[in-house]
Every structure is written in C-alpha cells, then in structure tokens.
Write an enzyme that holds these catalytic residues in place. Structure first.
Site, PDB file in Angstrom:
ATOM      1  N   TYR A  76     -15.633  54.844  24.778  1.00 28.97           N
ATOM      2  CA  TYR A  76     -16.978  54.828  24.176  1.00 28.97           C
ATOM      3  C   TYR A  76     -17.038  53.733  23.105  1.00 28.97           C
ATOM      4  O   TYR A  76     -17.945  52.894  23.101  1.00 28.97           O
ATOM      5  CB  TYR A  76     -17.285  56.202  23.570  1.00 28.97           C
ATOM      6  CG  TYR A  76     -18.532  56.222  22.715  1.00 28.97           C
ATOM      7  CD1 TYR A  76     -19.798  56.260  23.297  1.00 28.97           C
ATOM      8  CD2 TYR A  76     -18.445  56.201  21.323  1.00 28.97           C
ATOM      9  CE1 TYR A  76     -20.937  56.268  22.510  1.00 28.97           C
ATOM     10  CE2 TYR A  76     -19.575  56.208  20.526  1.00 28.97           C
ATOM     11  CZ  TYR A  76     -20.831  56.244  21.118  1.00 28.97           C
ATOM     12  OH  TYR A  76     -21.956  56.241  20.332  1.00 28.97           O
ATOM     13  N   LYS A 108     -19.109  49.939  22.842  1.00 27.33           N
ATOM     14  CA  LYS A 108     -19.949  49.463  21.735  1.00 27.33           C
ATOM     15  C   LYS A 108     -19.431  48.119  21.201  1.00 27.33           C
ATOM     16  O   LYS A 108     -20.214  47.229  20.861  1.00 27.33           O
ATOM     17  CB  LYS A 108     -19.988  50.503  20.613  1.00 27.33           C
ATOM     18  CG  LYS A 108     -20.609  51.841  21.025  1.00 27.33           C
ATOM     19  CD  LYS A 108     -22.066  51.693  21.390  1.00 27.33           C
ATOM     20  CE  LYS A 108     -22.745  53.025  21.638  1.00 27.33           C
ATOM     21  NZ  LYS A 108     -24.166  52.877  22.006  1.00 27.33           N
TER      22      LYS A 108
HETATM   23  N1  LIG Z   1     -25.989  60.726  17.808  1.00 27.24           N
HETATM   24  C1  LIG Z   1     -24.985  60.166  17.119  1.00 27.24           C
HETATM   25  O1  LIG Z   1     -24.315  60.810  16.303  1.00 27.24           O
HETATM   26  C2  LIG Z   1     -24.662  58.691  17.318  1.00 27.24           C
HETATM   27  C3  LIG Z   1     -23.719  58.065  16.489  1.00 27.24           C
HETATM   28  C4  LIG Z   1     -23.425  56.720  16.687  1.00 27.24           C
HETATM   29  C5  LIG Z   1     -24.084  56.008  17.675  1.00 27.24           C
HETATM   30  N2  LIG Z   1     -24.993  56.649  18.479  1.00 27.24           N
HETATM   31  C6  LIG Z   1     -25.668  55.883  19.521  1.00 27.24           C
HETATM   32  O2  LIG Z   1     -27.073  55.993  19.306  1.00 27.24           O
HETATM   33  C7  LIG Z   1     -27.744  55.969  20.562  1.00 27.24           C
HETATM   34  C8  LIG Z   1     -28.679  57.159  20.702  1.00 27.24           C
HETATM   35  O3  LIG Z   1     -27.920  58.340  20.517  1.00 27.24           O
HETATM   36  P1  LIG Z   1     -28.581  59.781  20.712  1.00 27.24           P
HETATM   37  O4  LIG Z   1     -27.811  60.719  19.866  1.00 27.24           O
HETATM   38  O5  LIG Z   1     -30.054  59.701  20.568  1.00 27.24           O
HETATM   39  O6  LIG Z   1     -28.175  60.053  22.228  1.00 27.24           O
HETATM   40  P2  LIG Z   1     -28.921  60.981  23.299  1.00 27.24           P
HETATM   41  O7  LIG Z   1     -27.881  61.347  24.302  1.00 27.24           O
HETATM   42  O8  LIG Z   1     -29.685  62.063  22.636  1.00 27.24           O
HETATM   43  O9  LIG Z   1     -29.953  59.973  23.965  1.00 27.24           O
HETATM   44  C9  LIG Z   1     -29.552  58.951  24.821  1.00 27.24           C
HETATM   45  C10 LIG Z   1     -30.669  58.732  25.831  1.00 27.24           C
HETATM   46  O10 LIG Z   1     -30.272  57.641  26.679  1.00 27.24           O
HETATM   47  C11 LIG Z   1     -30.696  57.962  27.997  1.00 27.24           C
HETATM   48  N3  LIG Z   1     -29.880  57.214  28.958  1.00 27.24           N
HETATM   49  C12 LIG Z   1     -28.557  57.371  29.206  1.00 27.24           C
HETATM   50  N4  LIG Z   1     -28.166  56.548  30.196  1.00 27.24           N
HETATM   51  C13 LIG Z   1     -29.281  55.851  30.570  1.00 27.24           C
HETATM   52  C14 LIG Z   1     -29.531  54.853  31.561  1.00 27.24           C
HETATM   53  N5  LIG Z   1     -28.565  54.440  32.382  1.00 27.24           N
HETATM   54  N6  LIG Z   1     -30.780  54.364  31.670  1.00 27.24           N
HETATM   55  C15 LIG Z   1     -31.782  54.812  30.857  1.00 27.24           C
HETATM   56  N7  LIG Z   1     -31.608  55.754  29.914  1.00 27.24           N
HETATM   57  C16 LIG Z   1     -30.372  56.278  29.770  1.00 27.24           C
HETATM   58  C17 LIG Z   1     -30.493  59.472  28.116  1.00 27.24           C
HETATM   59  O11 LIG Z   1     -31.270  60.033  29.175  1.00 27.24           O
HETATM   60  C18 LIG Z   1     -30.914  59.950  26.727  1.00 27.24           C
HETATM   61  O12 LIG Z   1     -32.279  60.343  26.681  1.00 27.24           O
HETATM   62  C19 LIG Z   1     -26.664  55.886  21.620  1.00 27.24           C
HETATM   63  O13 LIG Z   1     -26.470  54.532  21.962  1.00 27.24           O
HETATM   64  C20 LIG Z   1     -25.435  56.409  20.914  1.00 27.24           C
HETATM   65  O14 LIG Z   1     -24.237  55.897  21.481  1.00 27.24           O
HETATM   66  C21 LIG Z   1     -25.301  57.960  18.317  1.00 27.24           C
END
Ligand SMILES: NC(=O)c1ccc[n+]([C@@H]2O[C@H](COP(=O)([O-])OP(=O)(O)OC[C@H]3O[C@@H](n4cnc5c(N)ncnc54)[C@H](O)[C@@H]3O)[C@@H](O)[C@H]2O)c1
Length: 283
Positions: free
Chosen positions: A144, A148
C-alpha cells in the site's frame, strides 16, 4: 471551477464534496462503486482503465484524486496476493488519473498519498528523526505504502512532462467524532499507536486541505504531511518517546501532547492548519 473527486463516494471523498459545496464549488463524484443516492454529479468509472478515467475527467478544471484501496482483503485472496492487488489498483489508477488529466489539459491535481510512505508501521526500521516531516526519507514498508510512493514518483513525471501541479497529501489516519468516542480502548494499550506515532488527522481538516491545495499558488509536484496538532494518546509525548522510541533523534522541543508528525509545510505552501482535535470532542 468544476472539480472531479475520484473516490467521491468514499469516506474522505464525501467530506471533500461537502466542503467544496459549502464554498460554492461544483464537483463530480467519480467512483467505481454504484450508488442509488441522489448524486447529481456522479460518474461511475473503474479508474484501472485509462479510457474510463479519460471519460470521467471530461469537462472538469481540476481533480482531487482519492480513489484507492487500502488494506488487503484477506477474505477473498491469499494475503500476499491481496497485497499485490492493492499495489496494482492504486498504482494503475493513479497513473490513469494523472494521464487522463494531462490529456484533458487539466493543470491541478490534488491527491491522497499517505503517511506510510515515510515508514509506518516501522517494522523494518524506526523513524530516522522526529517529528516526522518532508525531510525524512521515503521508506515504504508495505505494498500500500509503495503504491503511494510510486504515485509520488508518477506525479514528478507528470509535473516535469506537462508542467502540471500535483499536490500529494500524506494523510495520517483519518478520524472523526465516531472514532473519538472509541478511544478508551486505544489508551488502555498505548503500544497500539506506536506504528504511526499515535498520529491522526480529523476528517473535516483533511477535507479542508484538499480545497486549499486546489487553488493555492503552487507549481510542480510536492508532497506534504497532514496530521492533527496533537497525538491520539492520553499520555504525554515525552513519555511515549521514552517508552517506545528511545534513541530516535528529536529535532526540537515538543509540547506536552504534541504530534510526532509536523504539518508545517502544508501551512507554508497552502495555509492549512489542523484545527480539530479529539480533545475538543464533547462525546
Ligand atoms: N482513511 C484514511 O485513514 C487514509 C489515510 C491516508 C491516506 N488515505 C487515502 O485517502 C484516500 C481516500 O481514503 P478513504 O478513507 O476515503 O477511502 P474509502 O475506501 O472510504 O474510499 C475510496 C473510494 O475509492 C473508490 N475506488 C476504489 N478503487 C476504485 C477504482 N478502481 N475506480 C474508481 N473508484 C475506486 C472506492 O469505491 C471508494 O468509494 C485513499 O487514496 C486512501 O489511500 C486514507
């Protein structure tokens, strides 16, 4: 300005769409997930396919790219295969979104990287110095995190080749009121937070960072740390350091509960200051 929010149905995506709407900005929610809700700007796309990314970004002025998959789903795949799937989905989707943006002449992409590019969970090597900031080497320990870190490399390529501006937001663990209500279990076992230095960022602050990074006067590819000003722990930061990270160089004196990640660069570049803390939560 019309903004595409990829992963727009996800946790951060929804908060970003709401934040943009509150500031009078129109957004398009791009997501692979289906929805029956009323989402006027919803465009369904699987961003693993370049042509779908190109269609999804048609007619937009800027992109907030959040679509990604997080931890491997060990229920459906062998964990090692799932790690590979996480990498493939995230690296491919990020390439496709950057590529589609370049094809449409979109100049600004704000996207979600992660604190994990700098080493969390620190199973192989501990932090080189604290507080963790952008001067720390990129040292991903998981697929993961690697996805990134590769995204950050891709961003440098697109900035160089197409003079685009791409802002990587290295979010810490995103939390909100519901999560804060369950913190007592976390406090009972302080070692649970060691992996990411007891850091977090509030969901609403995370959404604000996306909005600010969309319009700030910036150029090129850059990456910034985004963490709350304090730790999630009920113990003083000095005590956590002594007990769990003794011997790691601490670059400056820290406040009693101050975070071990510094977001100073995000403030310097686009005026973001984390203002929400679990300590303000009234339960
Ligand atoms: N939530 C956290 O704590 C956190 C921390 C650091 C980074 N991030 C990053 O922030 C971003 C958002 O995180 P989140 O918590 O909202 O995640 P989440 O899982 O709630 O949302 C991710 C969304 O991306 C969509 N998705 C996944 N694969 C896809 C594809 N191939 N095509 C189109 N859509 C797709 C999913 O359907 C989902 O709605 C991500 O990139 C995650 O890696 C999150």
């Amino acid at each position: 300005m019309r903004i595409a929010v990829t992963g727009g149905l996800g946790r951060i995506g929804r908060a970003v769409v709401a934040e943009l709407a509150a500031h009078g900005q129109e957004s398009v929610q791009v997501d692979v997930a289906p929805t029956r809700e009323q989402c006027p700007g919803y465009r369904r796309a699987d961003l693993r396919e370049l042509w779908q990314a190109v269609d999804a970004l048609d007619g937009v002025d800027a992109v907030v790219h959040l679509a990604a998959t997080g931890l491997p789903d060990s229920h459906t795949l062998h964990p090692r295969l799932a790690e590979g799937a996480t990498f493939t989905v995230n690296a491919t989707s990020t390439y496709n979104v950057f590529r589609a943006a370049a094809m449409h002449g979109i100049q600004r992409v704000v996207w979600a990287s992660s604190e994990t590019v700098l080493g969390p969970p620190f199973r192989i090597a501990g932090p080189g110095h604290l507080p963790l900031d952008e001067s720390h080497p990129v040292r991903p320990e998981t697929s993961y995190a690697l996805s990134k870190a590769i995204g950050e490399e891709l961003a440098r390529h697109f900035a160089h080749r197409y003079s685009m501006t791409l802002v990587a937001l290295r979010f810490s663990v995103v939390m909100d009121r519901m999560d804060y209500a369950a913190l007592s279990e976390y406090w009972a076992e302080p070692e649970r937070g060691r992996w990411n230095l007891w850091s977090y960022v509030d969901l609403a602050d995370a959404a604000v960072s996306c909005r600010l990074a969309l319009t700030a006067g910036l150029a090129g590819a850059m990456a910034v740390t985004l963490a709350a000003p304090d730790t999630l722990s009920d113990r003083p930061t000095a005590e956590l350091l002594d007990r769990y990270w003794a011997g790691v160089r601490v670059a400056r004196p820290l406040g009693t509960f101050e975070s071990l990640q510094s977001s100073a660069k995000a403030h310097e570049l686009f005026g973001w200051r984390p203002v929400r803390s679990w300590r303000d939560n009234d339960g």
